[in-house]
Design a protein around this motif. Structure first.
Motif, short mmCIF file in Angstrom:
data_model
loop_
_atom_site.label_atom_id
_atom_site.label_comp_id
_atom_site.label_asym_id
_atom_site.label_seq_id
_atom_site.Cartn_x
_atom_site.Cartn_y
_atom_site.Cartn_z
N SER A 2 0.85 -1.19 0.00
CA SER A 2 0.00 0.00 0.00
C SER A 2 0.88 1.24 0.00
O SER A 2 2.08 1.16 0.30
CB SER A 2 -0.87 0.02 1.27
OG SER A 2 -0.03 0.09 2.41
N LYS B 4 -6.10 -0.46 -6.83
CA LYS B 4 -7.52 -0.23 -6.61
C LYS B 4 -7.71 0.18 -5.18
O LYS B 4 -7.04 -0.32 -4.27
CB LYS B 4 -8.31 -1.52 -6.88
CG LYS B 4 -8.39 -1.85 -8.36
CD LYS B 4 -9.13 -3.16 -8.59
CE LYS B 4 -8.94 -3.64 -10.02
NZ LYS B 4 -8.92 -5.09 -10.12
N GLN B 5 -8.67 1.10 -4.97
CA GLN B 5 -8.94 1.55 -3.59
C GLN B 5 -9.24 0.36 -2.69
O GLN B 5 -10.06 -0.48 -3.01
CB GLN B 5 -10.12 2.51 -3.59
CG GLN B 5 -9.69 3.93 -3.91
CD GLN B 5 -10.71 4.94 -3.43
OE1 GLN B 5 -11.90 4.65 -3.45
NE2 GLN B 5 -10.26 6.11 -2.99
N GLY B 6 -8.52 0.31 -1.58
CA GLY B 6 -8.80 -0.74 -0.60
C GLY B 6 -8.02 -2.01 -0.80
O GLY B 6 -7.82 -2.77 0.15
N THR B 7 -7.52 -2.26 -2.02
CA THR B 7 -6.78 -3.52 -2.22
C THR B 7 -5.29 -3.29 -2.38
O THR B 7 -4.52 -4.24 -2.37
CB THR B 7 -7.28 -4.27 -3.48
OG1 THR B 7 -7.05 -3.44 -4.62
CG2 THR B 7 -8.76 -4.59 -3.38
N GLY B 8 -4.86 -2.03 -2.50
CA GLY B 8 -3.43 -1.75 -2.58
C GLY B 8 -2.85 -2.02 -3.97
O GLY B 8 -3.58 -2.15 -4.96
N ARG C 143 0.92 8.34 -3.65
CA ARG C 143 -0.27 8.17 -4.50
C ARG C 143 -0.31 9.22 -5.59
O ARG C 143 -0.61 8.96 -6.75
CB ARG C 143 -1.54 8.22 -3.65
CG ARG C 143 -1.80 6.95 -2.84
CD ARG C 143 -3.22 6.90 -2.29
NE ARG C 143 -3.55 8.03 -1.44
CZ ARG C 143 -3.32 8.07 -0.12
NH1 ARG C 143 -2.79 7.02 0.50
NH2 ARG C 143 -3.64 9.14 0.59
#
Lengths: 206, 206
Positions: A33, A60-64, A49
């Motif tokens: 992340s 992807k948001q949340g999955t790194g 980022r």
């Protein structure tokens, strides 16, 4: 994918990201992340980022981030999804260390030639290279089409050597001589001078 | 004179100014201008004036900078108006080159100790130094009060060595190992990794 308008300071951080990601990958890690990468590098997650978003969508948001994929993409962006030939000029202590340096493997570079002007060194072995005569720099490098060189000669000779390398078609110079050198606008130049780095830090010492 | 609020990126340019001014001074030059300095360094004259103005008034309009005076002031600001002891950890190719490096003279540093963990190296001469056992780093450096170290060990050992140096009281680390390392907030860390510099430049190559 490469956007010419990306600030140079952002470009300069990409190799740091790549190095850390390659280390994670070698250790068997598959996902990371911006938070984790930021902690390793001492850079904020938001900055990472923002830097990466200049080149596309890598996570992807949340999955790194998928590390293997991001490594491949950064290698493409930095043009190190190939191996560049690099010449070393100067076979003193630093030039010799560079000629034998193990840290270029898997990072896009291999030293292919070493030059020196000292008759006592020319023709001798340095690592896996035979030291060549600096007088031949322009001819030999032009013929080989090498675009990258590391300068490890005394300060007094650095500008002269840089001029020869540029005449030979070299476009990227990494200068280890403790002096400034002038290059044309289409040549990229970076310096490595330990005293410069140390002085930057002694500013903060009592 | 030192203002804690000066941005680190400005601090990082001061050693470049100092190096160029010292070169001019050695060549017998007495006065320079932000224009001339900017041309040598590839930095705009306005940026140089702005950077220097954060620390005081060093030149008069129209007459330029007195080089000797500006050198002295920059040495004070960067805390290199003295000579700092520096230790080298790792007596491989790079560590050996650093132990013998001539580029620290007149720039505020001298290498005073060299450490390695290899029994075949411990006790041997490296330049003017006897290589000491890395197992003694904490004790020896604490006793000597050294604040600055250069790390030239393999990547796999770099964090361990950094931890020992920090335990010994070192506050400034220059890391030559091709890996990130973590340090406490009150420790200053800079990296020298030629592959990082080369990758920064290959971004711009075709």
């Amino acid at each position: 994918m490469i956007d010419i308008s990306v600030p140079d300071i952002v470009v300069g951080r990409l190799p740091l990201y790549l190095r850390s990601l390659q280390k994670m990958s070698q250790e068997g890690q598959q996902v990371t992340s911006s938070q984790e990468l930021g902690e390793v590098l001492g850079i904020s997650a938001a900055q990472i980022r923002k830097d990466l978003s200049q080149f596309g969508e890598f996570g992807k948001q949340g999955t790194g981030y998928n590390i293997e994929y991001l490594v491949e993409q950064l290698q493409k962006i930095l043009n190190v999804d190939r191996v560049w030939d690099v010449v070393v000029v100067g076979a003193g202590d630093i030039g010799s260390a560079l000629a034998r340096y193990q840290g270029f493997a898997n990072r896009g570079f291999r030293v292919t030639m070493v030059f020196d002007s000292d008759p006592n060194k020319i023709g001798k072995q340095e690592g896996s290279h035979i030291i060549q005569d600096s007088a031949l720099i322009v001819d030999v490098i032009k013929k080989a089409g090498v675009k990258i060189a590391m300068i490890a000669v005394p300060a007094s000779q650095a500008q002269k050597v840089a001029n020869q390398l540029i005449e030979a078609g070299v476009k990227s110079l990494l200068n280890y001589a403790p002096t400034s050198i002038s290059v044309p606008k289409d040549t990229h130049l970076q310096h490595i001078d330990p005293a410069i780095h140390l002085q930057h830090m002694t500013y903060y010492l009592d």
